[in-house]
Design a protein around this motif. Structure first.
Motif, PDB file in Angstrom:
ATOM      1  N   ILE A   1       7.255  26.610  -0.037  1.00  0.00           N
ATOM      2  CA  ILE A   1       8.243  27.137   0.906  1.00  0.00           C
ATOM      3  C   ILE A   1       7.716  26.911   2.320  1.00  0.00           C
ATOM      4  O   ILE A   1       6.602  27.329   2.657  1.00  0.00           O
ATOM      5  CB  ILE A   1       8.483  28.639   0.676  1.00  0.00           C
ATOM      6  N   PHE A   2       8.512  26.252   3.143  1.00  0.00           N
ATOM      7  CA  PHE A   2       8.149  25.978   4.536  1.00  0.00           C
ATOM      8  C   PHE A   2       9.015  26.849   5.441  1.00  0.00           C
ATOM      9  O   PHE A   2      10.245  26.919   5.264  1.00  0.00           O
ATOM     10  CB  PHE A   2       8.368  24.508   4.870  1.00  0.00           C
ATOM     11  N   SER A   3       8.378  27.502   6.412  1.00  0.00           N
ATOM     12  CA  SER A   3       9.130  28.391   7.301  1.00  0.00           C
ATOM     13  C   SER A   3       8.526  28.385   8.700  1.00  0.00           C
ATOM     14  O   SER A   3       7.507  27.725   8.951  1.00  0.00           O
ATOM     15  CB  SER A   3       9.124  29.819   6.751  1.00  0.00           C
ATOM     16  N   ASN A   4       9.149  29.158   9.603  1.00  0.00           N
ATOM     17  CA  ASN A   4       8.632  29.277  10.970  1.00  0.00           C
ATOM     18  C   ASN A   4       7.720  30.487  11.132  1.00  0.00           C
ATOM     19  O   ASN A   4       7.535  30.980  12.243  1.00  0.00           O
ATOM     20  CB  ASN A   4       9.785  29.335  11.971  1.00  0.00           C
ATOM     21  N   ASP A   5       7.172  30.977  10.032  1.00  0.00           N
ATOM     22  CA  ASP A   5       6.164  32.033  10.084  1.00  0.00           C
ATOM     23  C   ASP A   5       4.864  31.403  10.570  1.00  0.00           C
ATOM     24  O   ASP A   5       4.236  30.636   9.843  1.00  0.00           O
ATOM     25  CB  ASP A   5       5.985  32.641   8.688  1.00  0.00           C
ATOM     26  N   PRO A   6       4.424  31.705  11.798  1.00  0.00           N
ATOM     27  CA  PRO A   6       3.240  31.025  12.337  1.00  0.00           C
ATOM     28  C   PRO A   6       1.949  31.369  11.597  1.00  0.00           C
ATOM     29  O   PRO A   6       0.990  30.611  11.626  1.00  0.00           O
ATOM     30  CB  PRO A   6       3.188  31.509  13.795  1.00  0.00           C
ATOM     31  N   MET A   7       1.923  32.516  10.909  1.00  0.00           N
ATOM     32  CA  MET A   7       0.721  32.923  10.207  1.00  0.00           C
ATOM     33  C   MET A   7       0.668  32.376   8.784  1.00  0.00           C
ATOM     34  O   MET A   7      -0.394  32.307   8.176  1.00  0.00           O
ATOM     35  CB  MET A   7       0.630  34.457  10.168  1.00  0.00           C
ATOM     36  N   GLY A   8       1.811  32.015   8.250  1.00  0.00           N
ATOM     37  CA  GLY A   8       1.861  31.442   6.901  1.00  0.00           C
ATOM     38  C   GLY A   8       3.026  30.485   6.769  1.00  0.00           C
ATOM     39  O   GLY A   8       3.963  30.741   6.004  1.00  0.00           O
ATOM     40  N   PRO A   9       2.992  29.371   7.497  1.00  0.00           N
ATOM     41  CA  PRO A   9       4.129  28.451   7.505  1.00  0.00           C
ATOM     42  C   PRO A   9       4.358  27.721   6.179  1.00  0.00           C
ATOM     43  O   PRO A   9       5.469  27.271   5.913  1.00  0.00           O
ATOM     44  CB  PRO A   9       3.774  27.454   8.605  1.00  0.00           C
ATOM     45  N   THR A  10       3.321  27.619   5.370  1.00  0.00           N
ATOM     46  CA  THR A  10       3.421  26.953   4.067  1.00  0.00           C
ATOM     47  C   THR A  10       2.934  27.904   2.995  1.00  0.00           C
ATOM     48  O   THR A  10       1.754  28.266   2.974  1.00  0.00           O
ATOM     49  CB  THR A  10       2.590  25.660   4.048  1.00  0.00           C
ATOM     50  N   GLN A  11       3.834  28.330   2.121  1.00  0.00           N
ATOM     51  CA  GLN A  11       3.469  29.232   1.033  1.00  0.00           C
ATOM     52  C   GLN A  11       3.980  28.656  -0.282  1.00  0.00           C
ATOM     53  O   GLN A  11       4.942  27.882  -0.305  1.00  0.00           O
ATOM     54  CB  GLN A  11       4.028  30.629   1.271  1.00  0.00           C
TER      55      GLN A  11
ATOM     56  N   LEU B   1       0.839  -1.185   0.000  1.00  0.00           N
ATOM     57  CA  LEU B   1       0.000   0.000   0.000  1.00  0.00           C
ATOM     58  C   LEU B   1       0.883   1.248   0.000  1.00  0.00           C
ATOM     59  O   LEU B   1       2.098   1.165   0.181  1.00  0.00           O
ATOM     60  CB  LEU B   1      -0.909   0.024   1.234  1.00  0.00           C
ATOM     61  N   PHE B   2       0.249   2.411  -0.182  1.00  0.00           N
ATOM     62  CA  PHE B   2       0.962   3.683  -0.117  1.00  0.00           C
ATOM     63  C   PHE B   2       0.290   4.573   0.928  1.00  0.00           C
ATOM     64  O   PHE B   2      -0.938   4.692   0.947  1.00  0.00           O
ATOM     65  CB  PHE B   2       0.959   4.376  -1.479  1.00  0.00           C
ATOM     66  N   ILE B   3       1.100   5.162   1.785  1.00  0.00           N
ATOM     67  CA  ILE B   3       0.616   6.066   2.812  1.00  0.00           C
ATOM     68  C   ILE B   3       0.875   7.499   2.347  1.00  0.00           C
ATOM     69  O   ILE B   3       2.007   7.864   2.035  1.00  0.00           O
ATOM     70  CB  ILE B   3       1.305   5.826   4.168  1.00  0.00           C
ATOM     71  N   VAL B   4      -0.193   8.302   2.298  1.00  0.00           N
ATOM     72  CA  VAL B   4      -0.090   9.684   1.818  1.00  0.00           C
ATOM     73  C   VAL B   4      -0.389  10.632   2.971  1.00  0.00           C
ATOM     74  O   VAL B   4      -1.364  10.440   3.710  1.00  0.00           O
ATOM     75  CB  VAL B   4      -1.079   9.935   0.659  1.00  0.00           C
ATOM     76  N   ALA B   5       0.443  11.666   3.132  1.00  0.00           N
ATOM     77  CA  ALA B   5       0.235  12.636   4.201  1.00  0.00           C
ATOM     78  C   ALA B   5       0.847  13.974   3.817  1.00  0.00           C
ATOM     79  O   ALA B   5       1.836  14.027   3.077  1.00  0.00           O
ATOM     80  CB  ALA B   5       0.846  12.144   5.512  1.00  0.00           C
ATOM     81  N   THR B   6       0.276  15.043   4.318  1.00  0.00           N
ATOM     82  CA  THR B   6       0.820  16.391   4.163  1.00  0.00           C
ATOM     83  C   THR B   6       1.133  16.923   5.559  1.00  0.00           C
ATOM     84  O   THR B   6       0.220  17.083   6.384  1.00  0.00           O
ATOM     85  CB  THR B   6      -0.168  17.325   3.450  1.00  0.00           C
ATOM     86  N   ILE B   7       2.413  17.179   5.815  1.00  0.00           N
ATOM     87  CA  ILE B   7       2.864  17.570   7.156  1.00  0.00           C
ATOM     88  C   ILE B   7       3.192  19.060   7.187  1.00  0.00           C
ATOM     89  O   ILE B   7       3.928  19.566   6.345  1.00  0.00           O
ATOM     90  CB  ILE B   7       4.106  16.753   7.564  1.00  0.00           C
ATOM     91  N   GLU B   8       2.626  19.747   8.177  1.00  0.00           N
ATOM     92  CA  GLU B   8       2.909  21.152   8.398  1.00  0.00           C
ATOM     93  C   GLU B   8       3.499  21.343   9.793  1.00  0.00           C
ATOM     94  O   GLU B   8       3.289  20.517  10.680  1.00  0.00           O
ATOM     95  CB  GLU B   8       1.633  21.987   8.238  1.00  0.00           C
ATOM     96  N   GLU B   9       4.212  22.435   9.973  1.00  0.00           N
ATOM     97  CA  GLU B   9       4.837  22.697  11.267  1.00  0.00           C
ATOM     98  C   GLU B   9       3.779  23.078  12.290  1.00  0.00           C
ATOM     99  O   GLU B   9       2.812  23.793  11.990  1.00  0.00           O
ATOM    100  CB  GLU B   9       5.873  23.807  11.142  1.00  0.00           C
ATOM    101  N   TYR B  10       3.995  22.600  13.527  1.00  0.00           N
ATOM    102  CA  TYR B  10       3.064  22.911  14.620  1.00  0.00           C
ATOM    103  C   TYR B  10       3.501  24.191  15.327  1.00  0.00           C
ATOM    104  O   TYR B  10       4.678  24.381  15.625  1.00  0.00           O
ATOM    105  CB  TYR B  10       3.017  21.769  15.630  1.00  0.00           C
ATOM    106  N   PHE B  11       2.519  25.045  15.591  1.00  0.00           N
ATOM    107  CA  PHE B  11       2.763  26.256  16.365  1.00  0.00           C
ATOM    108  C   PHE B  11       1.780  26.268  17.538  1.00  0.00           C
ATOM    109  O   PHE B  11       0.569  26.150  17.320  1.00  0.00           O
ATOM    110  CB  PHE B  11       2.560  27.508  15.511  1.00  0.00           C
ATOM    111  N   PRO B  12       2.278  26.423  18.751  1.00  0.00           N
ATOM    112  CA  PRO B  12       1.360  26.495  19.905  1.00  0.00           C
ATOM    113  C   PRO B  12       0.535  27.770  19.832  1.00  0.00           C
ATOM    114  O   PRO B  12       0.883  28.715  19.122  1.00  0.00           O
ATOM    115  CB  PRO B  12       2.312  26.510  21.109  1.00  0.00           C
ATOM    116  N   PRO B  13      -0.568  27.813  20.562  1.00  0.00           N
ATOM    117  CA  PRO B  13      -1.400  29.028  20.566  1.00  0.00           C
ATOM    118  C   PRO B  13      -0.573  30.251  20.961  1.00  0.00           C
ATOM    119  O   PRO B  13       0.284  30.183  21.848  1.00  0.00           O
ATOM    120  CB  PRO B  13      -2.480  28.711  21.605  1.00  0.00           C
ATOM    121  N   MET B  14      -0.817  31.371  20.265  1.00  0.00           N
ATOM    122  CA  MET B  14      -0.035  32.577  20.491  1.00  0.00           C
ATOM    123  C   MET B  14      -0.952  33.745  20.844  1.00  0.00           C
ATOM    124  O   MET B  14      -2.086  33.823  20.375  1.00  0.00           O
ATOM    125  CB  MET B  14       0.771  32.932  19.232  1.00  0.00           C
TER     126      MET B  14
END
Length: 366
Positions: A347-357, A243-256
């Protein structure tokens, strides 16, 4: 003089008579009056066969009525109607027939009626709800791997953050004549994935769940991923399954707090797309996007990733101070590609408001 006056009077009488005749002809027309223009079938079974309804109408005019055409809004609605002339005072029908097979859910269809009656056109509607037919195991779980049935070869876990493991269950069915269980000590399974059966042993012709646990921290990479998984069941032969496992992973940011958000790093891109125009196959082209940190804390570019090997991005560095900008070069290789091309770089970054652009490039390759 007398003769002239008499001639004028005769002409006036003829004109008046013609006007009266024309008025009578205009008033003497056919007129369609439908008993109702909308019919609700209510709830019908998907496999219950064709359903139909006849809309009854009366010619309430003074002239015969001819139905010229009836056009349905879709091929699933087959119209029929009174083909002969409908005389004044007589009745006719417009028949709507609907096929609910393979059309579960709510429906509303129309019939456009054209005639020589006053007004000419009329619109009729049929509606209802098609109750889905119960699916067989083979229909619901079409992929068969020896004795194991499942819906898809790719198991999509959807979006997740790298905060903690994610678990999702998928329906399976034992289509064999012997009990089936998962052989945990065998298989080629990535360390960030674990599998289990629920129940642990699935009896013949019984259903169960394949439980997939995915640890994004162990995966150690952001973005879209497809991973190959091979496992073994207790049946033989054909015990190995893939089988194939598909996932999209984004960085976690705690509540701010609002104050923390105001101080956070901000990823800004000068533009989000570029069109190379017309290119010749085999050429390699480049363009540059400007990446900036408009926030008040250091910006960290975690990763940049193209959606195919033909699109490569590069940065001079990945750490940006507040107010700093750097170029990101995107290279597109047209080898083996023709026609309209649309590629992306995430582009993946540590921008909590737009971590994936995402930025995109386009080209027409000849």
């Amino acid at each position: 003089m007398y003769l002239v006056k008499k001639s004028l009077r005769m002409r006036l009488i003829v004109i008046i008579l013609l006007g009266i005749i024309s008025t009578v002809q205009l008033q003497a027309q056919g007129k369609l009056e439908f008993v109702k223009t909308n019919h609700d079938f209510g709830e019908v079974d998907e496999n219950g066969g064709l359903i139909d309804y006849s809309f009854q109408f009366k010619n309430a005019g003074d002239q015969p009525v001819k139905i010229l055409s009836v056009k349905a809004s879709c091929g699933c609605t087959t119209p029929g109607w009174t083909k002969e002339l409908v005389m004044p005072g007589d009745s006719g029908f417009i028949k709507a027939q609907y096929n609910p097979r393979n059309r579960p859910g709510q429906f509303r269809k129309s019939l456009q009626v054209t005639s020589n009656a006053t007004g000419g056109n009329a619109t009729l509607f049929i509606e209802g709800y098609v109750k889905p037919a119960p699916k067989t195991v083979a229909e619901d779980l079409p992929l068969k791997m020896e004795g194991l049935r499942i819906k898809y070869k790719s198991l999509n876990l959807g979006r997740m953050t790298n905060e903690k493991p994610v678990q999702k269950s998928f329906d399976i069915h034992n289509d064999s004549e012997v009990a089936m269980s998962l052989v945990q000590e065998r298989g080629m399974i990535p360390e960030f994935v674990s599998l289990s059966f629920e129940p642990q042993t699935i009896e013949p012709n019984e259903g169960g769940q394949l439980v997939v646990t995915y640890d994004p921290k162990k995966k150690g990479s952001l973005g879209f991923h497809t991973d190959n998984v091979r496992f073994f069941t207790s049946e033989a032969p054909g015990e190995m399954k893939e089988l194939f496992i598909v996932a999209t992973i984004e960085e976690y940011f705690p509540p701010m707090t609002a104050e923390e958000k105001a101080k956070a790093p901000r990823l800004a891109i000068d533009r989000t797309n570029h069109d190379f125009g017309r290119l010749t196959e085999g050429n390699t082209v480049k363009t540059t996007f400007q990446i900036s940190n408009t926030g008040k804390e250091p910006l960290s570019i975690r990763d940049t990733r193209g959606n195919c090997g033909c699109t490569i991005s590069s940065l001079p560095k990945k750490e940006l101070k507040p107010g700093e900008s750097i170029p990101m070069t995107v290279t597109f290789d047209t080898s083996g590609r023709r026609g309209r091309q649309y590629k992306t770089v995430t582009i993946f970054s540590n921008d909590p408001m737009g971590p994936t652009q995402m930025i995109s490039i386009r080209a027409d390759v000849n």
